[in-house]
Design a protein around this motif. Structure first.
Motif, PDB file in Angstrom:
ATOM      1  N   LYS A 181       0.819  -1.217   0.000  1.00  0.00           N
ATOM      2  CA  LYS A 181       0.000   0.000   0.000  1.00  0.00           C
ATOM      3  C   LYS A 181       0.852   1.266   0.000  1.00  0.00           C
ATOM      4  N   LEU A 182       2.074   1.175   0.517  1.00  0.00           N
ATOM      5  CA  LEU A 182       2.958   2.337   0.558  1.00  0.00           C
ATOM      6  C   LEU A 182       3.748   2.517  -0.732  1.00  0.00           C
ATOM      7  N   ASN A 183       3.628   1.591  -1.650  1.00  0.00           N
ATOM      8  CA  ASN A 183       4.385   1.659  -2.898  1.00  0.00           C
ATOM      9  C   ASN A 183       4.027   2.934  -3.653  1.00  0.00           C
ATOM     10  N   GLY A 184       5.023   3.759  -3.925  1.00  0.00           N
ATOM     11  CA  GLY A 184       4.788   5.017  -4.611  1.00  0.00           C
ATOM     12  C   GLY A 184       4.386   6.154  -3.701  1.00  0.00           C
ATOM     13  N   GLN A 185       4.182   5.874  -2.423  1.00  0.00           N
ATOM     14  CA  GLN A 185       3.751   6.909  -1.475  1.00  0.00           C
ATOM     15  C   GLN A 185       4.912   7.440  -0.637  1.00  0.00           C
ATOM     16  N   VAL A 186       5.864   6.587  -0.326  1.00  0.00           N
ATOM     17  CA  VAL A 186       7.019   6.975   0.480  1.00  0.00           C
ATOM     18  C   VAL A 186       8.277   6.439  -0.188  1.00  0.00           C
ATOM     19  N   SER A 187       9.436   6.854   0.337  1.00  0.00           N
ATOM     20  CA  SER A 187      10.702   6.387  -0.227  1.00  0.00           C
ATOM     21  C   SER A 187      10.884   4.895   0.039  1.00  0.00           C
TER      22      SER A 187
ATOM     23  N   THR B 222      11.995   3.932   3.692  1.00  0.00           N
ATOM     24  CA  THR B 222      10.887   4.000   4.647  1.00  0.00           C
ATOM     25  C   THR B 222       9.940   2.829   4.447  1.00  0.00           C
ATOM     26  N   LYS B 223       9.686   2.485   3.210  1.00  0.00           N
ATOM     27  CA  LYS B 223       8.771   1.385   2.910  1.00  0.00           C
ATOM     28  C   LYS B 223       9.320   0.059   3.445  1.00  0.00           C
TER      29      LYS B 223
END
Length: 525
Positions: free
Chosen positions: A444-450, A453-454
């Motif tokens: 879900k964090l793919n493309g949202q944070v570095s 961090t992911k």
């Protein structure tokens, strides 16, 4: 049962002489500026007090850990041959094993990294080689386990055959002495043993180990490994001149409280209730047969005992041809005690739960842990382990401080130029994780944070930045492997006579003339 079984009040600091103070945490402080070698009577005072009072507490803790629980073992026997089972539920060992397995099941990872030193790899090789020679995984685990039992434990650094070795020492026969300054710096340590009427003490200082003979018969105390004409000249094998005191304390916490110190009374209650339950079961064999309304003859009693048969009937008494109305109807039944099993079970469950709560150790036998970790949210798992995790963090800081003292000795002994402040210690506590839930979060964090961090949300990755470097390197290797496969394929095709024409069509290498219809020459239209 209280741990303080001696008659000396230790609710505050206790003075044991002009130079010695004992804190309420059983820590010996020595007056700054005084020299123990000049005051051997102080060594005797410290050892005597430790042996008579403090060591008794440690013996009790050792007994409880080994399954020799005083309250149930020392209970007076029951009268009249009543059932007297004494069950020992060894919760102290369970608590220690669970917490120590969590804290040091995986050995602490020790790394050296200095921005100003280009020889980090060489230093790490030296450190790892020395740790492996000393079986550091087992040694550090025992060091931590004894601190769980006694509230403190000691690591002793010594030299043998030109090499540096480490061993774990028990607080039952080892004493640490600090100065009475605000820093409480280590001054010396004492290891003692008693044989017949003589007591042998070893006074350990950063400079040397001094062997002190204490002859109780004539009350003479002297250093045996020192040249009488030159008191500073000890025998060669006992001189080490270390960077600091070669005895390192690992405290469970600032108060030196063992992991089951606060729950001994609860453990005693568990033993007593569990033993009472078994006694109740055994007492059922002592049931009494009650016979009402009938007086049994000796022959009838014998028949009941031997033949297990009883025949009761109402006897009539002729009085004016009427039956006596005051006579009871014959009846027989067993008189059994009320087991009160439900009350005992509730008390037992509550006590065991309180043992784990107060000691801050997770009960891995709790029925709630029967659920698969994959079915429990990561937050719920962390909440269950949070008390034990907090306790482990506190202990890890104490161990890190001791390890820096250990490596300051090791660096100086081996003439290594490293700085102990450049050491990092990674304590890997084993907490179960919901890996499926972690993977969903990363997706879900793919493309949202570095990327670092992911990847930090994955519990199996210790260093996200290094993992990204490995991933990029693997991608390069995969791309190169793919390019090599294509190159080899094209090379094989050329060798086989198959090439690509300008239109991307695969043709043979020979020129073939064709007629107007596009067929090769020699073929009819």
């Amino acid at each position: 049962m209280p741990l303080d079984e001696h008659n000396v009040s230790n609710n505050g600091d206790t003075s044991l002489g002009d130079n010695i103070t004992l804190t309420d945490d059983d820590v010996f402080l020595y007056r700054s500026g005084a020299n123990l070698l000049d005051n051997l009577e102080d060594v005797r005072s410290i050892v005597s007090y430790h042996e008579n009072y403090i060591a008794e507490k440690y013996k009790m803790k050792r007994d409880y850990y080994k399954g020799r629980h005083h309250a149930i073992i020392q209970r007076p026997p029951k009268p009249h041959n009543k059932p007297d089972y004494r069950l020992l539920i060894n919760l102290p060992k369970k608590l220690v094993s669970t917490f120590n397995g969590y804290f040091s099941g995986d050995p602490v990872s020790i790394k050296y990294h200095s921005d100003s030193d280009a020889s980090n790899d060489k230093m790490n090789d030296e450190i790892q080689s020395w740790l492996n020679d000393n079986d550091y995984g087992d040694t550090f685990s025992e060091w931590a386990k004894q601190a769980d039992i006694y509230g403190r434990s000691y690591l002793y650094v010594y030299q043998i055959d030109g090499d540096l070795r480490i061993a774990v020492c028990s607080p039952r026969d080892t004493i640490m002495i600090y100065d009475d300054s605000i820093q409480h710096r280590p001054v010396a340590a004492i290891r003692y043993s008693t044989n017949s009427n003589k007591q042998y003490d070893t006074l350990i200082t950063p400079k040397a180990d001094y062997l002190i003979s204490n002859d109780n018969a004539n009350s003479e105390m002297k250093v045996t490994n020192v040249d009488p004409n030159n008191p500073d000249n000890v025998v060669k094998e006992d001189i080490h001149d270390f960077e600091s005191l070669p005895v390192i304390e690992l405290a469970e916490d600032d108060e030196r409280i063992g992991i089951f110190d606060d729950v001994i009374s609860l453990i005693d209650a568990v033993d007593l209730i569990q033993s009472a339950k078994v006694n109740d079961v055994s007492s059922f064999a002592d049931q009494y047969l009650v016979v009402k309304g009938q007086k049994l003859t000796e022959e009838q009693v014998t028949n009941i005992q031997d033949k297990r048969f009883i025949n009761l009937y109402r006897e009539t008494k002729t009085s004016f041809n009427n039956t006596d109305s005051n006579m009871l109807d014959p009846d027989a039944f067993f008189l059994t005690p009320d087991p009160s099993d439900e009350t005992q079970e509730n008390a037992l469950n509550r006590l065991i739960d309180m043992v784990y709560q107060v000691s801050q150790v997770v009960n891995l036998n709790d029925s709630n842990f029967g659920v698969s970790a994959q079915s429990i949210s990561g937050v719920a798992l962390l909440q269950r382990y949070q008390p034990m995790q907090a306790k482990a963090r506190t202990k890890a800081k104490k161990m890190d401080k001791g390890l820096r003292q250990l490596f300051s000795i090791m660096f100086a002994y081996k003439n290594l130029s490293g700085n102990v402040s450049d050491l990092t210690f990674d304590h890997k506590q084993s907490i179960p994780h919901n890996v499926s839930e972690e993977a969903d979060i990363v997706g879900k964090l793919n493309g949202q944070v570095s990327d670092p961090t992911k990847l930090s949300y994955l519990s199996g990755i210790d260093d996200p930045d290094k993992e990204i470097e490995r991933l990029h390197e693997q991608q390069k290797q995969d791309q190169q492997a793919t390019a090599n496969i294509v190159k080899n394929y094209l090379s094989d095709q050329k060798k086989g006579g198959v090439v690509d024409d300008d239109n991307g069509q695969a043709t043979t290498g020979k020129n073939t003339a064709t007629n107007q219809s596009g067929r090769p020459n020699g073929q009819a239209d």
